[in-house]
Design a protein around this motif. Structure first.
Motif, PDB file in Angstrom:
ATOM      1  N   ALA A 155       0.832  -1.206   0.000  1.00 25.12           N
ATOM      2  CA  ALA A 155       0.000   0.000   0.000  1.00 25.12           C
ATOM      3  C   ALA A 155       0.866   1.255   0.000  1.00 25.12           C
ATOM      4  N   ASP A 156       1.948   1.252   0.800  1.00 23.46           N
ATOM      5  CA  ASP A 156       2.832   2.419   0.831  1.00 23.46           C
ATOM      6  C   ASP A 156       3.506   2.630  -0.527  1.00 23.46           C
ATOM      7  N   ALA A 157       3.960   1.532  -1.127  1.00 22.24           N
ATOM      8  CA  ALA A 157       4.602   1.642  -2.436  1.00 22.24           C
ATOM      9  C   ALA A 157       3.618   2.144  -3.492  1.00 22.24           C
ATOM     10  N   LEU A 158       2.382   1.639  -3.459  1.00 22.16           N
ATOM     11  CA  LEU A 158       1.373   2.082  -4.419  1.00 22.16           C
ATOM     12  C   LEU A 158       0.996   3.544  -4.205  1.00 22.16           C
ATOM     13  N   ARG A 159       0.968   3.972  -2.935  1.00 25.04           N
ATOM     14  CA  ARG A 159       0.602   5.361  -2.662  1.00 25.04           C
ATOM     15  C   ARG A 159       1.632   6.323  -3.255  1.00 25.04           C
ATOM     16  N   VAL A 160       2.899   6.021  -3.080  1.00 26.18           N
ATOM     17  CA  VAL A 160       3.949   6.882  -3.622  1.00 26.18           C
ATOM     18  C   VAL A 160       3.937   6.853  -5.148  1.00 26.18           C
ATOM     19  N   TYR A 161       3.812   5.652  -5.700  1.00 22.59           N
ATOM     20  CA  TYR A 161       3.863   5.545  -7.160  1.00 22.59           C
ATOM     21  C   TYR A 161       2.624   6.146  -7.804  1.00 22.59           C
ATOM     22  N   ALA A 162       1.462   6.004  -7.169  1.00 21.46           N
ATOM     23  CA  ALA A 162       0.243   6.599  -7.719  1.00 21.46           C
ATOM     24  C   ALA A 162       0.352   8.121  -7.748  1.00 21.46           C
ATOM     25  N   GLY A 163       0.962   8.714  -6.704  1.00 22.33           N
ATOM     26  CA  GLY A 163       1.176  10.151  -6.725  1.00 22.33           C
ATOM     27  C   GLY A 163       2.096  10.586  -7.845  1.00 22.33           C
ATOM     28  N   GLU A 164       3.141   9.798  -8.110  1.00 22.14           N
ATOM     29  CA  GLU A 164       4.049  10.118  -9.217  1.00 22.14           C
ATOM     30  C   GLU A 164       3.339  10.024 -10.562  1.00 22.14           C
TER      31      GLU A 164
END
Length: 325
Positions: free
Chosen positions: A262-271
């Motif tokens: 979830a943390d990885a997806l949150r950062v990548y989704a923002g990018e």
């Protein structure tokens, strides 16, 4: 010219000729619009309404997103002539067709058949034109009129497939940030990655069917027992988009190091959202430059004619000894 056409129509149809022409034009427009009305695209809200009522139609089944087409028995008879003998060429062509959205087994065979039929058909038409209708041409022109249509017909299907690949990649790239946001919501809600992918793909299918098909393929392969990193790398190879490749790398590394998906997806989704805004700004900045060409071609000449035309006309009359009006 208008008087000639009016005279011809009046002689043929009578005094009400233009009424008949207008009626015929309206009938043609109605017939042209019928296919668009009969093949109306389904709205996403219609699917949601059917799901709430518990209605399941044939178009809503899994066949709509099936990745395999039916085999063509007629082409199978000529498989030895249509299938490329070189394995490298066969693999390259199959990969190109998969990226274009045609993953069924007969895709390469169908493409080869289309190339041969169009090439030979246009070659025959060019030969008929050069030998029968234009027999007085030189030999060089006859060869050109014969060979050029055949070459165009042979390479036209592959060119169309390449354009289809670019269009499909653009559709996947446009819908990827929204898909990541929905995937993040599903993961944070407590669903597993497999369930989140299925739910996300089902929801985005009306808006982005190509991207939904890729994610559904990933979910089905995971259910079949394939290794998750291999399945994700296969999706990245099918899409051939840098954003998808980076997303696959993020998921694989997150699973390898044991970090939170979830943390990885949150950062990548923002990018990905930031990249989409940057792409939109880039297109907006390029737009004035593109409009300049059209402005110079279509606006400046009429303006010059309006401003300078009367003066030139007056000068010409003055030089000829007539009075300028």
């Amino acid at each position: 010219m208008f008087e000639t056409i009016n005279t011809m129509l009046t002689d043929a149809l009578g005094a009400d000729a233009w009424i008949y022409v207008a009626g015929a034009a309206g009938l043609v427009l109605v017939l042209m619009m019928l296919p668009l009305i009969l093949t109306r695209k389904k709205e996403p809200m219609d699917r949601i309404a059917r799901e709430r009522k518990g209605i399941i139609l044939e178009d809503d089944s899994d066949n709509r997103l099936s990745r395999h087409g039916t085999r063509n028995e007629h082409l199978a008879k000529y498989a030895q002539y249509l299938d490329p003998q070189d394995e490298e060429e066969m693999s390259k062509t199959r990969t190109m067709l998969i990226r274009a959205g045609y993953p069924h087994k007969d895709a390469v065979r169908t493409l080869t058949a289309a190339q041969m039929l169009l090439g030979l058909g246009l070659l025959v038409l060019g030969a008929i034109y050069s030998l029968v209708l234009a027999a007085d041409m030189s030999m060089v022109n006859k060869m050109a009129y014969t060979m050029i249509p055949g070459v165009v017909g042979y390479y036209a299907p592959k060119y169309w497939v390449n354009k289809r690949v670019a269009k499909r990649q653009g559709e996947i790239q446009d819908g990827f940030p929204d898909a990541l946001d929905l995937l993040l919501v599903c993961v944070e809600a407590g669903q597993s990655l497999d369930q989140s992918i299925i739910r996300m793909a089902t929801e985005i299918e009306p808006s982005y069917p190509a991207l939904a098909g890729e994610f559904l393929m990933v979910a089905q392969e995971m259910k079949a027992g394939k290794d998750k990193p291999d399945v994700l790398r296969a999706m990245a190879d099918r899409c051939d988009i840098n954003d998808i490749t980076s997303f696959v790398t993020v998921l694989i590394q997150s699973a390898s190091f044991g970090t939170s998906i979830a943390d990885a997806l949150r950062v990548y989704a923002g990018e990905m959202r930031d990249k989409r805004v940057m792409r939109a700004e880039e297109k907006a900045n390029v737009l004035p430059t593109k409009l300049t060409v059209g402005t110079m071609m279509f606006c400046v000449p009429p303006l010059l004619i309006i401003l300078i035309g009367p003066s030139l006309f007056g000068i010409a009359e003055a030089l000829s000894g007539t009075k300028a009006f």
